[in-house]
Design a protein around this motif. Structure first.
Motif, PDB file in Angstrom:
ATOM      1  N   UNK A 285       0.823  -1.205   0.000  1.00 14.75           N
ATOM      2  CA  UNK A 285       0.000   0.000   0.000  1.00 14.75           C
ATOM      3  C   UNK A 285       0.863   1.263   0.000  1.00 14.75           C
ATOM      4  N   UNK A 286       1.949   1.256   0.775  1.00 15.12           N
ATOM      5  CA  UNK A 286       2.817   2.433   0.859  1.00 15.12           C
ATOM      6  C   UNK A 286       3.393   2.762  -0.517  1.00 15.12           C
ATOM      7  N   UNK A 287       3.425   4.041  -0.894  1.00 14.83           N
ATOM      8  CA  UNK A 287       3.913   4.417  -2.238  1.00 14.83           C
ATOM      9  C   UNK A 287       5.304   3.893  -2.544  1.00 14.83           C
ATOM     10  N   UNK A 288       6.222   3.962  -1.570  1.00 10.67           N
ATOM     11  CA  UNK A 288       7.572   3.512  -1.855  1.00 10.67           C
ATOM     12  C   UNK A 288       7.620   2.017  -2.111  1.00 10.67           C
ATOM     13  N   UNK A 289       6.877   1.244  -1.341  1.00 14.06           N
ATOM     14  CA  UNK A 289       6.842  -0.204  -1.541  1.00 14.06           C
ATOM     15  C   UNK A 289       6.185  -0.551  -2.869  1.00 14.06           C
ATOM     16  N   UNK A 290       5.163   0.185  -3.251  1.00 10.33           N
ATOM     17  CA  UNK A 290       4.537  -0.056  -4.550  1.00 10.33           C
ATOM     18  C   UNK A 290       5.515   0.220  -5.690  1.00 10.33           C
ATOM     19  N   UNK A 291       6.303   1.294  -5.550  1.00  8.75           N
ATOM     20  CA  UNK A 291       7.288   1.618  -6.584  1.00  8.75           C
ATOM     21  C   UNK A 291       8.345   0.528  -6.688  1.00  8.75           C
ATOM     22  N   UNK A 292       8.791   0.023  -5.553  1.00 12.98           N
ATOM     23  CA  UNK A 292       9.773  -1.061  -5.564  1.00 12.98           C
ATOM     24  C   UNK A 292       9.180  -2.326  -6.168  1.00 12.98           C
ATOM     25  N   UNK A 293       7.936  -2.607  -5.850  1.00 10.31           N
ATOM     26  CA  UNK A 293       7.261  -3.789  -6.409  1.00 10.31           C
ATOM     27  C   UNK A 293       7.168  -3.683  -7.922  1.00 10.31           C
ATOM     28  N   UNK A 294       6.882  -2.495  -8.444  1.00  7.23           N
ATOM     29  CA  UNK A 294       6.808  -2.315  -9.903  1.00  7.23           C
ATOM     30  C   UNK A 294       8.157  -2.558 -10.554  1.00  7.23           C
ATOM     31  N   UNK A 295       9.233  -2.183  -9.871  1.00 12.00           N
ATOM     32  CA  UNK A 295      10.570  -2.381 -10.448  1.00 12.00           C
ATOM     33  C   UNK A 295      10.896  -3.856 -10.638  1.00 12.00           C
ATOM     34  N   UNK A 296      10.259  -4.726  -9.871  1.00 15.38           N
ATOM     35  CA  UNK A 296      10.512  -6.164 -10.009  1.00 15.38           C
ATOM     36  C   UNK A 296       9.856  -6.747 -11.253  1.00 15.38           C
ATOM     37  N   UNK A 297       8.833  -6.093 -11.750  1.00 14.74           N
ATOM     38  CA  UNK A 297       8.073  -6.649 -12.873  1.00 14.74           C
ATOM     39  C   UNK A 297       8.105  -5.759 -14.101  1.00 14.74           C
ATOM     40  N   UNK A 355      18.671  -3.741 -10.843  1.00 16.33           N
ATOM     41  CA  UNK A 355      17.383  -3.293 -10.324  1.00 16.33           C
ATOM     42  C   UNK A 355      16.817  -4.307  -9.339  1.00 16.33           C
ATOM     43  N   UNK A 356      16.858  -5.598  -9.686  1.00 14.91           N
ATOM     44  CA  UNK A 356      16.337  -6.634  -8.797  1.00 14.91           C
ATOM     45  C   UNK A 356      17.082  -6.661  -7.465  1.00 14.91           C
ATOM     46  N   UNK A 357      18.400  -6.544  -7.537  1.00 18.33           N
ATOM     47  CA  UNK A 357      19.189  -6.581  -6.309  1.00 18.33           C
ATOM     48  C   UNK A 357      18.937  -5.341  -5.451  1.00 18.33           C
ATOM     49  N   UNK A 358      18.829  -4.177  -6.103  1.00 16.14           N
ATOM     50  CA  UNK A 358      18.566  -2.950  -5.337  1.00 16.14           C
ATOM     51  C   UNK A 358      17.208  -3.008  -4.644  1.00 16.14           C
ATOM     52  N   UNK A 359      16.202  -3.506  -5.349  1.00 16.92           N
ATOM     53  CA  UNK A 359      14.868  -3.618  -4.748  1.00 16.92           C
ATOM     54  C   UNK A 359      14.902  -4.568  -3.561  1.00 16.92           C
ATOM     55  N   UNK A 360      15.547  -5.714  -3.750  1.00 18.54           N
ATOM     56  CA  UNK A 360      15.649  -6.685  -2.655  1.00 18.54           C
ATOM     57  C   UNK A 360      16.336  -6.067  -1.444  1.00 18.54           C
TER      58      UNK A 360
END
Length: 570
Positions: A285-297, A355-360
């Motif tokens: 729900x949090x904007x930052x977490x949503x942005x990180x989730x989008x970077x994974x896909x 990108x995947x590693x940074x998000x993780x």
């Protein structure tokens, strides 16, 4: 009213311990049954072969039952392993809540940067450090992200986004537990440096016609081998094998480089794949977490699927050492095709690896802060204010000191008061006060909750001289090291952010007259540059600095037995 974290952890700990006990019983029972099935199968086999009592194909029944039990046993062992990890997860959480955590976690010593302006002074890394208290990361990327946040102030926009992310994940115990039990290794895995280097390396093999010739030749080799076996015509097979031999020799150098680099780069891919898959399933729900989730896909494949394919390729590379595959390597061009597969994966997904590693790493660092926030519910998020440099803390405490021993103090540096000159006898708590201010500033500027009733501060840089040491190896005296550190602080004060400085026993070892003159000059220079801070001393002569700097907002305060009082500054 929410339950205390310790009660929730205790209840979940008992549940996971019961689960471990259940799996232990199943493990013993299945082991016994497997033994009996093996004995029965052996006796039945002897009875069938020697006595001809029944057809041998009936032996498939106990054999299939035994294989099914082996698979079920593996599931039981995996379940027990996850339950044991969950037990460790909640025990570690209780240890942090009960101030028994020091020495049980990851110390982060690899981040202890020499000559950093406050890392060693504030015990950020090492046994019993702030990093050990905070970090629950499973990967080196998570540790790297958390350490980076502790070592340098973040932008206020990033901090506020982290507050939202931490608030969302704080009560997500199931999510945090699942991340903790993923993978086969309970330690910190994945080495991002080698993985990123491999992903950025240019391809060594031509992906054109040779990429498709290799599987074609492998099919021809199999077909010509069948012709040789059925009709005795071996010439086509020999021709194909000779062609394959030339190709293998021609590509041998590049192939060896690819295999070596790939095997060195990829460790714990199972853990990375599992973490990415779990993050992809979560709806944030949090904007930052949503942005990180989008970077994974946002790439051709979801990160978990791509890493799963890479994991398969790595296993193919490792399988080439199998004796059977060594024999079949040449006619099937097995090594060549695996090398092409590795290069094709890198060409398709290499740009996405970072990108995947940074998000993780960032999500793991946020999870670490969320765990700390959940386990210390009375610690609030700091408030950031615009305007001149300021630091206003109500009942500040040091997070590394057990709650039963922690003395809380209020600190106000704002308005006309720019510097607090803290005096008192040895062991009165002067340095502890400075560390308390510094550690809470680090937490605030990293996006974490702070150990205080309330903390309001402006965006700040931070620097300290609490643990300046001499060095025989570097030929550096303590005085020289302190002067060098002070020059770093002056350079920081000239930077874009106002400096919060923490000077402990400034110019210690110099005679009182020179010390007083030097200290006054240093403080005057820092204040002139817009810095604020605290200066400790047990030399009462230095308290005269406050009288010598009228209009500079320097106040004398006194620490006595770790109690602290600050005069009203209006």
């Amino acid at each position: 009213m929410p339950r205390p974290p310790s009660d929730e952890y205790e209840e979940r700990l008992k549940s996971r311990e019961s689960r471990v006990a259940h799996y232990d019983k199943l493990h013993i029972r299945i082991g016994n049954v497997r033994l009996w099935v093996a004995v029965v199968t052996a006796v039945a086999g002897w009875w069938s072969i020697r006595r001809h009592a029944f057809a041998p194909w009936w032996l498939l029944v106990p054999a299939v039952a035994f294989a099914a039990m082996v698979l079920y046993h593996a599931r039981v062992l995996r379940g027990r392993f996850c339950a044991q990890r969950a037990v460790a997860f909640y025990r570690n959480g209780l240890a942090r809540i009960q101030d028994r955590w020091a020495g049980n976690g990851r110390s982060g010593e690899r981040f202890d940067v020499p000559h950093h302006v406050y890392a060693a002074d504030l015990d950020l890394f090492g046994k019993g450090s702030l990093f050990e208290l905070l970090s629950t990361a499973r990967t080196r990327m998570g540790e790297d992200a958390l350490a980076h946040w502790l070592l340098s102030p973040s932008r206020i926009e990033d901090i506020r986004q982290r507050h939202g992310a931490v608030s969302e994940l704080r009560n997500q115990l199931d999510f945090r537990e699942e991340l903790a039990v993923l993978g086969e290794d309970s330690g910190v895995g994945i080495h991002p440096e080698a993985l990123l280097k491999w992903a950025a390396t240019p391809n060594r093999l031509n992906q054109g016609w040779m990429r498709w010739l290799a599987p074609l030749l492998a099919v021809l080799a199999v077909g010509s081998a069948l012709v040789w076996g059925l009709w005795g015509i071996g010439t086509p097979f020999l021709v194909v094998v000779v062609i394959e031999g030339f190709i293998t020799y021609f590509l041998s150098e590049h192939r060896t480089e690819i295999f070596y680099a790939t095997e060195q780069a990829f460790e714990n891919l199972d853990l990375l794949c599992a973490i990415l898959a779990r993050l992809e399933r979560e709806h944030f729900i949090a904007p930052r977490l949503q942005a990180l989730r989008r970077d994974l896909t946002s790439h051709n494949l979801e990160g978990s699927q791509a890493i799963a394919r890479l994991r398969t390729i790595v296993r193919f590379i490792e399988s080439r050492r199998n004796p059977i595959l060594r024999v079949l390597d040449a006619p099937l061009l097995y090594s060549v095709q695996v090398a092409f597969a590795a290069e094709a994966w890198r060409r398709a997904n290499g740009d996405a690896v970072r990108s995947w590693l940074n998000v993780t790493g960032e999500i793991e660092a946020i999870v670490s802060l969320a765990a700390y926030s959940y386990e210390h519910p009375s610690d609030p998020f700091p408030e950031f204010v615009d305007g001149p440099a300021s630091f206003l803390g109500e009942e500040l405490g040091h997070p590394l000191i057990p709650a039963a021993k922690c003395v809380r103090n209020s600190v106000r540096i704002c308005g006309e008061t720019r510097v607090l000159l803290v005096s008192g006898s040895n062991m009165s708590g002067k340095s502890t006060l400075l560390r308390t201010v510094g550690v809470n500033a680090v937490l605030a500027l990293a996006g974490a909750p702070v150990r205080a009733v309330r903390l309001r501060l402006s965006p700040l840089a931070l620097g300290a001289t609490l643990r300046v040491q001499d060095s025989l190896q570097e030929g550096r005296s303590r005085f020289y090291a302190e002067i060098r550190r002070i020059s770093q602080l002056v350079a920081l004060a000239r930077g874009p952010l106002p400096l919060l400085f923490l000077l402990d026993e400034i110019l210690h070892g110099t005679n009182s007259h020179d010390r007083r003159l030097g200290a006054a000059a240093i403080v005057r220079s820092l204040v002139r540059l817009g810095a604020i801070g605290l200066v400790t001393t047990h030399d009462l002569a230095l308290t005269q600095i406050a009288e010598e700097l009228p209009g500079r907002g320097l106040k004398n305060v006194e620490v006595n037995q770790q109690s602290f009082w600050i005069p009203d500054v209006g």
